[in-house]
Design a protein around this motif. Structure first.
Motif, PDB file in Angstrom:
ATOM      1  N   GLN A 112       0.836  -1.200   0.000  1.00 40.33           N
ATOM      2  CA  GLN A 112       0.000   0.000   0.000  1.00 40.33           C
ATOM      3  C   GLN A 112       0.868   1.245   0.000  1.00 40.33           C
ATOM      4  O   GLN A 112       1.978   1.230   0.497  1.00 40.33           O
ATOM      5  CB  GLN A 112      -0.911   0.090   1.230  1.00 40.33           C
ATOM      6  N   ASP A 113       0.296   2.290  -0.562  1.00 34.88           N
ATOM      7  CA  ASP A 113       0.953   3.589  -0.460  1.00 34.88           C
ATOM      8  C   ASP A 113      -0.101   4.626  -0.094  1.00 34.88           C
ATOM      9  O   ASP A 113      -1.289   4.317   0.015  1.00 34.88           O
ATOM     10  CB  ASP A 113       1.715   3.948  -1.743  1.00 34.88           C
ATOM     11  N   ILE A 114       0.320   5.838   0.079  1.00 32.68           N
ATOM     12  CA  ILE A 114      -0.580   6.904   0.522  1.00 32.68           C
ATOM     13  C   ILE A 114      -1.730   7.110  -0.463  1.00 32.68           C
ATOM     14  O   ILE A 114      -2.845   7.431  -0.067  1.00 32.68           O
ATOM     15  CB  ILE A 114       0.194   8.213   0.798  1.00 32.68           C
ATOM     16  N   ASN A 115      -1.464   6.885  -1.752  1.00 28.57           N
ATOM     17  CA  ASN A 115      -2.517   7.039  -2.750  1.00 28.57           C
ATOM     18  C   ASN A 115      -3.623   6.010  -2.563  1.00 28.57           C
ATOM     19  O   ASN A 115      -4.801   6.309  -2.772  1.00 28.57           O
ATOM     20  CB  ASN A 115      -1.946   6.945  -4.171  1.00 28.57           C
ATOM     21  N   ASP A 116      -3.251   4.773  -2.187  1.00 26.11           N
ATOM     22  CA  ASP A 116      -4.255   3.737  -1.926  1.00 26.11           C
ATOM     23  C   ASP A 116      -5.162   4.160  -0.782  1.00 26.11           C
ATOM     24  O   ASP A 116      -6.384   4.013  -0.852  1.00 26.11           O
ATOM     25  CB  ASP A 116      -3.585   2.407  -1.566  1.00 26.11           C
ATOM     26  N   PHE A 117      -4.556   4.684   0.277  1.00 21.98           N
ATOM     27  CA  PHE A 117      -5.340   5.108   1.441  1.00 21.98           C
ATOM     28  C   PHE A 117      -6.282   6.251   1.074  1.00 21.98           C
ATOM     29  O   PHE A 117      -7.445   6.266   1.466  1.00 21.98           O
ATOM     30  CB  PHE A 117      -4.423   5.520   2.605  1.00 21.98           C
ATOM     31  N   LYS A 118      -5.784   7.205   0.311  1.00 21.73           N
ATOM     32  CA  LYS A 118      -6.615   8.338  -0.085  1.00 21.73           C
ATOM     33  C   LYS A 118      -7.761   7.878  -0.982  1.00 21.73           C
ATOM     34  O   LYS A 118      -8.900   8.278  -0.799  1.00 21.73           O
ATOM     35  CB  LYS A 118      -5.776   9.396  -0.802  1.00 21.73           C
ATOM     36  N   LEU A 119      -7.445   7.011  -1.921  1.00 22.44           N
ATOM     37  CA  LEU A 119      -8.458   6.524  -2.849  1.00 22.44           C
ATOM     38  C   LEU A 119      -9.547   5.724  -2.128  1.00 22.44           C
ATOM     39  O   LEU A 119     -10.737   5.938  -2.353  1.00 22.44           O
ATOM     40  CB  LEU A 119      -7.814   5.672  -3.944  1.00 22.44           C
ATOM     41  N   ILE A 120      -9.150   4.829  -1.245  1.00 19.10           N
ATOM     42  CA  ILE A 120     -10.144   4.027  -0.533  1.00 19.10           C
ATOM     43  C   ILE A 120     -10.973   4.900   0.412  1.00 19.10           C
ATOM     44  O   ILE A 120     -12.164   4.690   0.589  1.00 19.10           O
ATOM     45  CB  ILE A 120      -9.488   2.832   0.194  1.00 19.10           C
ATOM     46  N   TYR A 121     -10.344   5.905   0.991  1.00 18.63           N
ATOM     47  CA  TYR A 121     -11.060   6.855   1.844  1.00 18.63           C
ATOM     48  C   TYR A 121     -12.111   7.599   1.011  1.00 18.63           C
ATOM     49  O   TYR A 121     -13.272   7.707   1.415  1.00 18.63           O
ATOM     50  CB  TYR A 121     -10.059   7.833   2.470  1.00 18.63           C
ATOM     51  N   ASP A 122     -11.722   8.075  -0.156  1.00 19.73           N
ATOM     52  CA  ASP A 122     -12.648   8.801  -1.030  1.00 19.73           C
ATOM     53  C   ASP A 122     -13.798   7.908  -1.503  1.00 19.73           C
ATOM     54  O   ASP A 122     -14.945   8.347  -1.570  1.00 19.73           O
ATOM     55  CB  ASP A 122     -11.914   9.384  -2.236  1.00 19.73           C
ATOM     56  N   ILE A 123     -13.491   6.662  -1.816  1.00 18.35           N
ATOM     57  CA  ILE A 123     -14.538   5.730  -2.234  1.00 18.35           C
ATOM     58  C   ILE A 123     -15.532   5.528  -1.093  1.00 18.35           C
ATOM     59  O   ILE A 123     -16.747   5.527  -1.298  1.00 18.35           O
ATOM     60  CB  ILE A 123     -13.933   4.383  -2.692  1.00 18.35           C
ATOM     61  N   GLY A 124     -15.014   5.356   0.114  1.00 18.43           N
ATOM     62  CA  GLY A 124     -15.885   5.200   1.285  1.00 18.43           C
ATOM     63  C   GLY A 124     -16.790   6.398   1.484  1.00 18.43           C
ATOM     64  O   GLY A 124     -17.982   6.256   1.767  1.00 18.43           O
ATOM     65  N   LEU A 125     -16.234   7.600   1.316  1.00 23.75           N
ATOM     66  CA  LEU A 125     -17.041   8.818   1.442  1.00 23.75           C
ATOM     67  C   LEU A 125     -18.142   8.865   0.381  1.00 23.75           C
ATOM     68  O   LEU A 125     -19.290   9.218   0.682  1.00 23.75           O
ATOM     69  CB  LEU A 125     -16.164  10.067   1.321  1.00 23.75           C
ATOM     70  N   LYS A 126     -17.790   8.497  -0.858  1.00 30.37           N
ATOM     71  CA  LYS A 126     -18.785   8.504  -1.943  1.00 30.37           C
ATOM     72  C   LYS A 126     -19.904   7.508  -1.683  1.00 30.37           C
ATOM     73  O   LYS A 126     -21.021   7.687  -2.156  1.00 30.37           O
ATOM     74  CB  LYS A 126     -18.122   8.217  -3.285  1.00 30.37           C
ATOM     75  N   MET A 127     -19.599   6.454  -0.926  1.00 31.32           N
ATOM     76  CA  MET A 127     -20.628   5.474  -0.577  1.00 31.32           C
ATOM     77  C   MET A 127     -21.466   5.954   0.601  1.00 31.32           C
ATOM     78  O   MET A 127     -22.415   5.284   0.992  1.00 31.32           O
ATOM     79  CB  MET A 127     -19.995   4.121  -0.241  1.00 31.32           C
ATOM     80  N   GLY A 128     -21.086   7.073   1.183  1.00 32.05           N
ATOM     81  CA  GLY A 128     -21.849   7.602   2.305  1.00 32.05           C
ATOM     82  C   GLY A 128     -21.434   7.045   3.653  1.00 32.05           C
ATOM     83  O   GLY A 128     -22.184   7.149   4.628  1.00 32.05           O
ATOM     84  N   LEU A 129     -20.252   6.482   3.730  1.00 30.79           N
ATOM     85  CA  LEU A 129     -19.769   5.937   5.004  1.00 30.79           C
ATOM     86  C   LEU A 129     -19.187   7.055   5.861  1.00 30.79           C
ATOM     87  O   LEU A 129     -18.636   8.023   5.327  1.00 30.79           O
ATOM     88  CB  LEU A 129     -18.708   4.864   4.746  1.00 30.79           C
ATOM     89  N   PRO A 130     -19.303   6.943   7.182  1.00 35.17           N
ATOM     90  CA  PRO A 130     -18.783   7.985   8.070  1.00 35.17           C
ATOM     91  C   PRO A 130     -17.266   8.107   7.982  1.00 35.17           C
ATOM     92  O   PRO A 130     -16.550   7.104   8.084  1.00 35.17           O
ATOM     93  CB  PRO A 130     -19.199   7.526   9.470  1.00 35.17           C
ATOM     94  N   PRO A 131     -16.766   9.326   7.797  1.00 39.31           N
ATOM     95  CA  PRO A 131     -15.317   9.534   7.661  1.00 39.31           C
ATOM     96  C   PRO A 131     -14.512   8.985   8.842  1.00 39.31           C
ATOM     97  O   PRO A 131     -13.459   8.379   8.647  1.00 39.31           O
ATOM     98  CB  PRO A 131     -15.164  11.047   7.577  1.00 39.31           C
TER      99      PRO A 131
END
Length: 133
Positions: free
Chosen positions: A82-101
């Motif tokens: 994993q790298d920082i981009n993976d974390f950012k991308l998965i975080y953004d995907i979670g937000l788009k799904m409406g999951l709590p930050p």
């Protein structure tokens, strides 16, 4: 059970995520194909998803969103690179799904405490439950 369109969307999103870090590695492909088999998507259709665009559909139910988020976390850790981009991308995907930050952040930070960074489903569910109450 998701509709055929939803199944293809789930896989397409995961393929896109896997492609994000210099192509899909064999371990990632194998994991993705296992998910395709669970979703009862043929190998021919699965392989076609690597070169086609599929309409993105956000899973309707909360449990389907959590399952998809969990799949993405597992996929991120399949190759243990994993790298920082993976974390950012998965975080953004979670937000788009409406999951709590806060819940997304908590899962991404505690996964390092588990063997192979696999957060047990019951732990993931309990984290998200605590953020919804």
């Amino acid at each position: 059970m998701p509709t055929n369109k939803e199944k293809l969307s789930i896989l397409s999103e995961m393929i896109s995520f896997a492609k994000g870090n210099n192509g899909v590695k064999e371990s990632e492909y194998n994991f993705l194909f296992l998910v395709a088999q669970q979703l009862q998507v043929s190998k021919k259709i699965f392989d076609a998803l690597f070169s086609s665009n599929v309409e993105h559909i956000i899973p309707k139910s909360q449990s389907e969103r959590l399952l998809q988020f969990h799949r993405l976390v597992l996929l991120m850790n399949v190759d243990d690179a994993q790298d920082i981009n993976d974390f950012k991308l998965i975080y953004d995907i979670g937000l788009k799904m409406g999951l709590p930050p806060g819940a997304i952040q908590q899962v991404l930070s505690i996964m390092h405490k588990y063997p192979n960074k696999v957060v047990p489903p019951e732990v993931l569910i309990s984290i998200f439950k605590s953020h919804y109450n």
